[in-house]
Design a protein around this motif. Structure first.
Motif, PDB file in Angstrom:
ATOM      1  N   ARG A  47       0.817  -1.220   0.000  1.00  0.00           N
ATOM      2  CA  ARG A  47       0.000   0.000   0.000  1.00  0.00           C
ATOM      3  C   ARG A  47       0.849   1.267   0.000  1.00  0.00           C
ATOM      4  NH1 ARG A  47      -3.847   2.062   4.882  1.00  0.00           N
ATOM      5  NH2 ARG A  47      -4.507   3.986   3.917  1.00  0.00           N
ATOM      6  N   TYR A  48       1.872   1.294   0.849  1.00  0.00           N
ATOM      7  CA  TYR A  48       2.641   2.519   1.043  1.00  0.00           C
ATOM      8  C   TYR A  48       3.773   2.718   0.040  1.00  0.00           C
ATOM      9  CZ  TYR A  48       0.088   3.457   5.298  1.00  0.00           C
ATOM     10  OH  TYR A  48      -0.915   3.741   6.197  1.00  0.00           O
ATOM     11  N   GLU A  51       1.880   0.348  -4.503  1.00  0.00           N
ATOM     12  CA  GLU A  51       0.663   0.896  -5.110  1.00  0.00           C
ATOM     13  C   GLU A  51       0.807   2.372  -5.471  1.00  0.00           C
ATOM     14  OE1 GLU A  51      -2.701  -0.026  -2.592  1.00  0.00           O
ATOM     15  OE2 GLU A  51      -2.300  -2.183  -2.733  1.00  0.00           O
ATOM     16  N   LYS A  52       1.816   3.019  -4.919  1.00  0.00           N
ATOM     17  CA  LYS A  52       2.055   4.441  -5.222  1.00  0.00           C
ATOM     18  C   LYS A  52       3.114   4.615  -6.311  1.00  0.00           C
ATOM     19  CE  LYS A  52       0.471   6.021  -0.759  1.00  0.00           C
ATOM     20  NZ  LYS A  52       0.723   6.808   0.433  1.00  0.00           N
ATOM     21  N   GLY A  53       3.463   3.504  -6.984  1.00  0.00           N
ATOM     22  CA  GLY A  53       4.420   3.597  -8.084  1.00  0.00           C
ATOM     23  C   GLY A  53       5.853   3.316  -7.700  1.00  0.00           C
ATOM     24  N   GLY A  54       6.070   2.783  -6.509  1.00  0.00           N
ATOM     25  CA  GLY A  54       7.421   2.488  -6.058  1.00  0.00           C
ATOM     26  C   GLY A  54       7.839   1.059  -6.354  1.00  0.00           C
ATOM     27  N   ILE A  72      10.749   4.742  -3.226  1.00  0.00           N
ATOM     28  CA  ILE A  72       9.430   5.294  -2.949  1.00  0.00           C
ATOM     29  C   ILE A  72       9.204   6.495  -3.864  1.00  0.00           C
ATOM     30  CG2 ILE A  72       7.965   6.358  -1.188  1.00  0.00           C
ATOM     31  CD1 ILE A  72       9.739   4.851   0.889  1.00  0.00           C
ATOM     32  N   LYS A  73       8.107   6.464  -4.604  1.00  0.00           N
ATOM     33  CA  LYS A  73       7.837   7.543  -5.559  1.00  0.00           C
ATOM     34  C   LYS A  73       7.350   8.795  -4.835  1.00  0.00           C
ATOM     35  CE  LYS A  73       5.871   8.482 -10.043  1.00  0.00           C
ATOM     36  NZ  LYS A  73       5.066   7.955 -11.148  1.00  0.00           N
ATOM     37  N   ASN A  74       7.972   9.917  -5.164  1.00  0.00           N
ATOM     38  CA  ASN A  74       7.574  11.221  -4.640  1.00  0.00           C
ATOM     39  C   ASN A  74       6.559  11.859  -5.584  1.00  0.00           C
ATOM     40  OD1 ASN A  74       9.372  11.142  -2.405  1.00  0.00           O
ATOM     41  ND2 ASN A  74      11.053  11.783  -3.731  1.00  0.00           N
ATOM     42  N   PRO A  75       5.757  12.795  -5.085  1.00  0.00           N
ATOM     43  CA  PRO A  75       4.754  13.446  -5.933  1.00  0.00           C
ATOM     44  C   PRO A  75       5.345  14.128  -7.178  1.00  0.00           C
ATOM     45  CG  PRO A  75       4.296  13.906  -3.633  1.00  0.00           C
ATOM     46  CD  PRO A  75       5.639  13.201  -3.685  1.00  0.00           C
TER      47      PRO A  75
END
Length: 156
Positions: A47-48, A51-54, A72-75
């Motif tokens: 999830r963290y 799913e956020k593109g990481g 971990i993908k940043n905005p």
């Protein structure tokens, strides 16, 4: 890069969730206290992170998970190199360097503009590894971790 023949680096699978948590818990609690931001990510990396593109990579020694690293993908489309851990019994095999290289190769492949990381100055071996990988120190902004006292980044 040449790794011992019994070491392989693979993409994370759900079956690695416990190993991902345990490897990170081991190093964090050795030097610091587990923080809320850690707990959320370690309990549900899908999830963290994913799913956020990481991305998450696992290092296996004889098929057993002994190391991990996450992107971990940043905005803004950049990534954070995070949750890098190698268990004590696998230290000295250059697994941390291999994990870092695989993560940076992935970031380059997907055309990330930069990869950044947060760390702590008392983790001298980790800081030396990051410098060897090409990271340079940059100003430290406010962040979610009490233990973070240095920020480094590499631009592509």
């Amino acid at each position: 890069m040449l790794l011992p023949e019994n070491v392989e680096i693979i993409a994370y699978q759900t079956l690695h969730r416990e190993a991902f948590r345990d490897l990170n818990h081991e190093w964090i609690t050795k030097f610091f206290a587990l923080e809320a931001a850690d707990s959320n990510m370690l309990e549900n990396p899908e999830r963290y992170i994913l799913e956020k593109g990481g991305y998450i990579f696992m290092a296996l020694l004889h098929g057993e998970p002994v190391g991990t690293v996450a992107l971990i993908k940043n905005p803004d489309g950049s990534f954070e190199l995070a949750k890098m851990a190698v268990t004590d019994k696998a230290k000295g095999l250059k697994i941390g360097y291999a994990l870092g290289k695989v993560a940076l190769e992935k970031a380059s492949e997907i055309k990330a503009p930069k990869v950044e990381l947060l760390s702590n100055r008392k983790l001298a071996p980790a800081l030396n590894l990051y410098k060897k990988l090409g990271f340079e120190e940059v100003p430290l902004p406010p962040n979610d971790y009490q233990r973070a006292d240095i920020k480094m980044e590499i631009r592509f």
